[in-house]
Design a protein around this motif. Structure first.
Motif, short mmCIF file in Angstrom:
data_model
loop_
_atom_site.label_atom_id
_atom_site.label_comp_id
_atom_site.label_asym_id
_atom_site.label_seq_id
_atom_site.Cartn_x
_atom_site.Cartn_y
_atom_site.Cartn_z
N THR A 69 0.84 -1.20 0.00
CA THR A 69 0.00 0.00 0.00
C THR A 69 0.87 1.25 0.00
OG1 THR A 69 -1.50 -1.25 1.45
CG2 THR A 69 -2.01 1.07 1.07
N TYR A 70 1.82 1.28 0.93
CA TYR A 70 2.71 2.44 1.03
C TYR A 70 3.57 2.60 -0.23
CZ TYR A 70 1.63 3.25 5.96
OH TYR A 70 1.01 3.56 7.14
N ASN A 71 4.11 1.51 -0.72
CA ASN A 71 4.96 1.59 -1.90
C ASN A 71 4.20 2.15 -3.10
OD1 ASN A 71 7.07 0.52 -0.47
ND2 ASN A 71 6.88 -1.54 -1.30
N THR A 72 2.95 1.73 -3.23
CA THR A 72 2.12 2.21 -4.34
C THR A 72 1.88 3.71 -4.23
OG1 THR A 72 1.02 0.06 -4.42
CG2 THR A 72 -0.06 1.88 -5.54
N LEU A 73 1.56 4.17 -3.03
CA LEU A 73 1.31 5.60 -2.81
C LEU A 73 2.59 6.42 -2.98
CD1 LEU A 73 -1.16 5.52 0.20
CD2 LEU A 73 -1.59 6.60 -2.01
N LEU A 74 3.71 5.91 -2.48
CA LEU A 74 4.98 6.63 -2.60
C LEU A 74 5.35 6.80 -4.07
CD1 LEU A 74 7.05 4.96 0.27
CD2 LEU A 74 6.06 7.26 0.25
N GLU A 79 21.50 0.89 7.53
CA GLU A 79 21.42 0.75 8.98
C GLU A 79 20.22 -0.10 9.40
OE1 GLU A 79 21.37 4.74 10.36
OE2 GLU A 79 23.54 5.00 10.26
N SER A 80 19.17 -0.07 8.59
CA SER A 80 17.97 -0.85 8.92
C SER A 80 18.14 -2.33 8.58
CB SER A 80 16.76 -0.29 8.16
OG SER A 80 16.85 -0.61 6.77
N GLY A 81 19.23 -2.67 7.88
CA GLY A 81 19.46 -4.05 7.48
C GLY A 81 18.75 -4.43 6.21
N CYS A 82 18.13 -3.47 5.55
CA CYS A 82 17.45 -3.71 4.27
C CYS A 82 18.44 -3.41 3.14
CB CYS A 82 16.21 -2.82 4.17
SG CYS A 82 15.26 -3.05 2.65
N ASN A 83 19.08 -4.45 2.64
CA ASN A 83 20.17 -4.26 1.68
C ASN A 83 19.65 -3.82 0.32
OD1 ASN A 83 22.49 -5.13 3.31
ND2 ASN A 83 21.41 -7.08 3.33
N PRO A 84 20.28 -2.82 -0.32
CA PRO A 84 19.88 -2.37 -1.65
C PRO A 84 20.09 -3.46 -2.69
CG PRO A 84 21.36 -0.79 -0.59
CD PRO A 84 21.41 -2.04 0.22
N ASP A 85 19.48 -3.31 -3.83
CA ASP A 85 19.69 -4.23 -4.93
C ASP A 85 20.44 -3.54 -6.06
OD1 ASP A 85 17.73 -2.56 -5.87
OD2 ASP A 85 16.56 -4.12 -6.84
N VAL A 86 20.71 -4.28 -7.11
CA VAL A 86 21.51 -3.77 -8.22
C VAL A 86 20.84 -2.56 -8.87
CG1 VAL A 86 20.48 -5.37 -9.90
CG2 VAL A 86 22.74 -4.43 -10.34
N HIS A 87 19.52 -2.53 -8.91
CA HIS A 87 18.82 -1.42 -9.56
C HIS A 87 19.02 -0.11 -8.81
CE1 HIS A 87 17.00 -4.53 -11.98
NE2 HIS A 87 16.51 -5.12 -10.90
N MET A 112 5.40 5.85 8.21
CA MET A 112 4.94 4.50 7.86
C MET A 112 4.71 3.66 9.11
SD MET A 112 7.15 3.46 4.46
CE MET A 112 6.54 1.77 4.48
N LYS A 113 3.62 2.89 9.10
CA LYS A 113 3.29 2.04 10.24
C LYS A 113 3.74 0.59 10.04
CE LYS A 113 -0.70 4.90 11.48
NZ LYS A 113 -2.16 4.96 11.67
N VAL A 114 4.43 0.36 8.93
CA VAL A 114 5.04 -0.96 8.69
C VAL A 114 6.49 -0.74 8.28
CG1 VAL A 114 2.86 -2.02 7.97
CG2 VAL A 114 4.33 -0.94 6.27
N ALA A 115 7.29 -1.78 8.37
CA ALA A 115 8.71 -1.65 8.01
C ALA A 115 8.85 -1.50 6.50
CB ALA A 115 9.47 -2.88 8.49
N PRO A 116 9.59 -0.51 6.05
CA PRO A 116 9.83 -0.35 4.61
C PRO A 116 10.66 -1.50 4.07
CG PRO A 116 11.19 1.18 5.85
CD PRO A 116 10.28 0.54 6.85
#
Length: 458
Positions: A141-146, A199-207, A165-169
């Motif tokens: 939901t958040y990703n779509t709105l962003l 820092e959040s541990g959400c590693n980026p991807d190649v894109h 955001m009320k959920v983890a990105p």
């Protein structure tokens, strides 16, 4: 590959030092990422679909027991959104909300409607629906709105939503915002956000890295971009062909075409297969650097590898040959387009006409104009500018001025440019002396222009 490519970078570029592991920049935490699945939408629906029977039942049954109607309505909402019929989709959701009672509709249905509004450019409607959702929003939901806010030019609003955001990105959340920040040139803010992502541990991807690399190439220079690239590789980042195409483009624009050729060769030897675009970038760079013969060697290499050159490939070579004064070769290449199954574009013709006019062969440029018209291509303002200046430079200033006046009257050139050139033509016509060859040339031009105006008038 990283060792060989690092050697190329150090030998040719020697970029200034950049610390990617400082507290203010990127930290060395890179890992592969698996993207989340997208919502699969069913096929388009018929425009004649009738939703009235469901709506009638909804009035008689406010809280019916679970039935196949509910599932059917969910499918209907998917289909209506995909067809762009948002008003009907919203009405069906309202009916489903009434029927469901405490059993609120799935979040995926809200996501579908929000995505539909965003795709239609109505982000305000999407936000209204978000505010009245009867179920907790998901990261989708958040990703779509962003994404919708970003595409609508409301990046600040998107960043505010991200902060609340009320959920983890997830990686898509960050990618969406980083793309917006990089696209607007806010590199420092983008770097800060990337640091937050790490820092959040959400590693980026190649894109994500490709976006950063492209922006660094444009805004911070090829040296910084190369060092960023090397650091990513050393930390386990695996570039793809898009990454290398970004680097090839930046190297060619920076005049380092030989480095680009070396990089292209490295890709071939290391198993990262270059694409047609990869070759087109380097061939265009070589052509602009006056090394068209080397570009033709790459053309042969493309064919040997089973890659099919396209109009971009051949136009780059035609333009390069024209710049180098090899106009007969350029025209021969143009004439071979038919056998190759390629249709030349205006850019192709204009580049050769420009070369002909630069070498005082505007009579041949006029013939090429006629050929272009016969092929069904309408000259643009660039075509007219090339010919007007070419004709005038060969002592036909008076005739060029008359033709310019006709073009101006027909609205085929900008008025401001026409006035500027008219003054220039007036000044040089006082010194010009017309020769018999010029008269013959003007006669040929007149015939070509008659044909051209006939096409414009039809």
């Amino acid at each position: 590959m990283s060792h060989e490519f690092s050697t190329i970078c150090r030998r040719h570029l020697a970029p200034p030092s950049i610390n990617l592991t400082s507290s203010n920049c990127l930290k060395p935490r890179w890992a592969a990422f698996s993207s989340i699945s997208k919502i699969i939408q069913p096929p388009k629906i018929s425009s004649s679909i009738n939703t009235t029977p469901w709506r009638r039942r909804a009035k008689n049954q406010r809280n019916p027991p679970p039935s196949s109607d509910s599932t059917s309505r969910e499918r209907l909402i998917h289909e209506l959104c995909k067809a762009g019929r948002m008003r009907e989709a919203a009405s069906e959701l309202e009916v489903l909300e009434e029927e469901s009672g405490d059993a609120v509709p799935y979040v995926v249905l809200y996501n579908v409607l929000i995505d539909g509004y965003c795709e239609a450019g109505d982000v305000d409607k999407a936000l209204e629906l978000f505010d009245r959702m009867k179920v907790a929003p998901s990261v989708v939901t958040y990703n779509t709105l962003l994404k919708g806010l970003r595409n609508a030019g409301k990046l600040d609003r998107a960043l505010q939503m991200f902060d609340h955001m009320k959920v983890a990105p997830d990686v898509i959340t960050y990618h969406t915002l980083l793309k917006g920040l990089c696209g607007s040139g806010e590199i420092d803010k983008a770097m800060e956000l990337l640091e937050k992502q790490l820092e959040s541990g959400c590693n980026p991807d190649v894109h994500t890295y490709n976006i950063f690399l492209e922006v660094l190439c444009k805004g911070r220079g090829i040296g910084k971009a190369m060092e960023f690239f090397e650091e990513m590789v050393s930390q386990g980042y695996h570039p793809n062909i898009v990454t290398y195409n970004v680097l090839l483009c930046a190297l060619c624009k920076d005049g380092k075409v030989e480095v680009a050729v070396e990089l292209l060769n490295q890709l071939s030897r290391q198993g990262c297969s270059p694409t047609v675009r990869s070759y087109n970038i380097v061939i265009d760079g070589l052509s602009k650097a006056g090394k068209t013969e080397q570009g033709r060697e790459l053309l042969a290499e493309m064919k040997d590898k089973g890659l099919k050159p396209d109009i971009v490939t051949y136009t780059s070579l035609c333009t390069g040959l024209g710049r180098e004064g090899k106009l007969d070769e350029a025209i021969d290449l143009l004439e071979s387009f038919k056998d190759l199954g390629i249709a030349p574009t205006l850019i192709t013709f204009n580049s050769i006409m420009s070369g002909l006019c630069r070498t005082r062969q505007s009579d041949r440029a006029i013939d090429l104009l006629g050929y272009m018209v016969l092929k069904g291509l309408q000259p643009d303002e660039v075509s007219y500018r090339i010919l007007i200046r070419g004709i005038a430079s060969e002592g036909l200033a008076k005739e060029a001025r008359e033709l310019l006046k006709e073009l101006d009257a027909r609205g085929l050139v900008k008025r401001t440019w026409a006035k500027e050139v008219a003054r220039w033509l007036t000044s040089i016509s006082l010194e010009a002396s017309q020769t018999p060859s010029n008269s013959q040339q003007y006669h040929a031009l007149g015939q070509a222009w008659v044909s051209l105006f006939a096409v414009n008038d039809s």
